[in-house]
Design a protein around this motif. Structure first.
Motif, short mmCIF file in Angstrom:
data_model
loop_
_atom_site.label_atom_id
_atom_site.label_comp_id
_atom_site.label_asym_id
_atom_site.label_seq_id
_atom_site.Cartn_x
_atom_site.Cartn_y
_atom_site.Cartn_z
N GLN A 58 83.04 35.06 45.08
CA GLN A 58 82.12 34.21 45.94
C GLN A 58 82.24 34.29 47.43
O GLN A 58 81.46 34.52 48.24
N LYS A 59 83.67 34.18 47.62
CA LYS A 59 83.87 34.19 48.89
C LYS A 59 83.83 35.59 49.83
O LYS A 59 83.27 35.68 50.72
N ALA A 60 84.14 36.59 48.76
CA ALA A 60 83.77 38.09 49.43
C ALA A 60 82.51 38.32 49.70
O ALA A 60 82.21 39.04 50.86
N LEU A 61 81.32 37.73 48.90
CA LEU A 61 80.24 38.11 48.99
C LEU A 61 79.28 37.12 49.84
O LEU A 61 78.52 37.43 50.56
N ASP B 141 87.69 40.87 57.46
CA ASP B 141 87.82 42.31 58.01
C ASP B 141 88.61 43.04 56.92
O ASP B 141 88.88 44.40 56.92
N LEU B 142 89.32 42.42 55.89
CA LEU B 142 90.11 42.98 54.80
C LEU B 142 90.31 41.99 53.66
O LEU B 142 90.38 40.64 53.83
N ILE B 143 90.42 42.46 52.40
CA ILE B 143 90.70 41.83 51.41
C ILE B 143 91.74 42.21 50.53
O ILE B 143 92.07 43.39 50.18
N LEU B 144 92.90 41.47 50.29
CA LEU B 144 94.06 41.47 49.39
C LEU B 144 93.59 41.05 47.93
O LEU B 144 93.37 39.92 47.98
N LYS C 51 81.94 44.68 41.86
CA LYS C 51 80.83 44.04 42.43
C LYS C 51 80.63 43.95 43.95
O LYS C 51 79.62 43.84 44.44
N ILE C 52 81.78 43.91 44.63
CA ILE C 52 81.84 43.90 46.11
C ILE C 52 80.89 45.19 46.43
O ILE C 52 80.11 45.39 47.60
N GLN D 83 77.28 45.64 46.15
CA GLN D 83 76.57 45.19 47.16
C GLN D 83 76.60 46.06 48.70
O GLN D 83 76.18 45.48 49.58
N ASN D 84 77.08 47.04 48.60
CA ASN D 84 77.34 48.07 49.80
C ASN D 84 78.37 47.54 50.55
O ASN D 84 78.10 47.84 51.89
N LYS D 85 79.05 46.39 50.37
CA LYS D 85 80.02 45.85 51.60
C LYS D 85 81.22 46.94 51.76
O LYS D 85 81.69 47.44 50.72
N VAL D 86 81.56 47.19 52.90
CA VAL D 86 82.47 48.29 53.42
C VAL D 86 83.72 47.70 53.54
O VAL D 86 84.56 48.44 54.26
N VAL D 87 84.21 46.48 53.27
CA VAL D 87 85.31 45.77 53.91
C VAL D 87 86.44 46.64 52.98
O VAL D 87 86.37 46.82 51.82
N PRO D 88 87.53 47.04 53.80
CA PRO D 88 88.77 47.35 53.11
C PRO D 88 89.28 46.42 52.36
O PRO D 88 89.75 45.39 52.16
N ILE D 89 89.61 47.25 50.88
CA ILE D 89 90.26 46.33 49.61
C ILE D 89 91.37 46.91 49.35
O ILE D 89 91.63 48.16 49.13
N LEU D 90 92.59 46.02 49.22
CA LEU D 90 93.97 46.63 48.67
C LEU D 90 94.26 45.84 47.63
O LEU D 90 94.30 44.52 47.72
N PHE D 91 94.53 46.81 46.57
CA PHE D 91 94.81 45.98 45.35
C PHE D 91 96.50 45.72 45.54
O PHE D 91 97.46 46.61 45.92
N LEU D 92 96.98 44.34 45.05
CA LEU D 92 98.22 44.17 44.55
C LEU D 92 98.42 43.86 43.42
O LEU D 92 97.82 42.92 42.88
N THR D 93 99.46 44.54 42.69
CA THR D 93 99.31 44.64 41.16
C THR D 93 100.42 45.27 40.72
O THR D 93 101.46 46.07 41.31
#
Length: 223
Positions: free
Chosen positions: A38-41, A46-49, A65-66, A69-79
């Protein structure tokens, strides 16, 4: 710069939030997958962890899902997930980077900085009928926009920047994925297949050729 942390382990999210705020970032935290999506959309980041295993909605589902929606924010997986197949799955979902738990804050901070080094000019690269706008991070073919994931764009732009030069798999992994240790380069093939499919690069119109046992080369002359 505003960062969203989607992480259900309170200790980790608090540690990351405090550390990033001390580095001057504005930070939001979501401890459930649905709240993170919800927050991401609805807000601009500028970046999502993003953690993979989350209540309500997994990190993989959030990432997909992000990107839908064609959102181009950088996403870094922490896992803690770290098999080659899981890495490929995360990157295919649209993630830009993947860092295994446990990790050092210093390493994470440097990876974040890499993703903030965006182009500050409107340089446009070309390859045949393909145009790549580095500043806007957009790809056009015959004046029609073709939608790419972040990593697909990075790989295509890298090959075209080095047009006429054979780019080895090891060099691509180092320069595009920012990985400087032994790593299964088979992930490159997955992204190249997606790029070729989206651009309709058939064997009759190669433009980007596979150099068996070495890597790839982008060339305008495909005779």
């Amino acid at each position: 710069m505003k960062i969203l942390i989607v992480e259900d382990e309170i200790g980790i999210s608090n540690f990351l939030s405090q550390g990033l705020q001390e580095e001057g970032f504005t930070v939001d935290v979501a401890n459930q997958g649905d709240l993170g999506l919800q927050k991401a959309l609805t807000e601009k980041y500028d970046l999502i962890l993003l953690d993979w295993m989350l209540p309500k909605l997994s990190g993989l589902e959030i990432c997909l899902k992000i990107r839908e929606q064609n959102k181009v924010v950088p996403i870094l997986f922490l896992t803690a997930k770290d098999t080659v197949q899981e890495t490929i799955e995360a990157l295919q979902s649209g993630a830009n980077d993947y860092i295994k738990k446990p990790f050092s804050f210093e390493e994470l901070l440097e990876r974040i900085k890499v993703h903030f080094r965006t182009a500050t000019h409107s340089e446009v690269l070309s390859l045949g009928t393909i145009k790549i706008d580095l500043g806007k991070r957009k790809v056009f073919q015959n004046d029609s926009e073709v939608i790419f994931t972040q990593k697909e764009f990075d790989l295509l732009a890298y090959l075209v920047k080095n047009k006429g030069t054979i780019c080895s798999r090891n060099k691509i992994i180092e320069d595009v994925w920012d990985i400087h240790f032994e790593y299964d380069s088979g992930v490159i093939d997955v992204f190249m297949n997606a790029i070729r499919k989206k651009l309709n690069l058939t064997p009759d119109v190669p433009l980007i050729k596979t150099i068996r046992g070495v890597g790839y080369i982008a060339e305008d002359n495909h005779e």
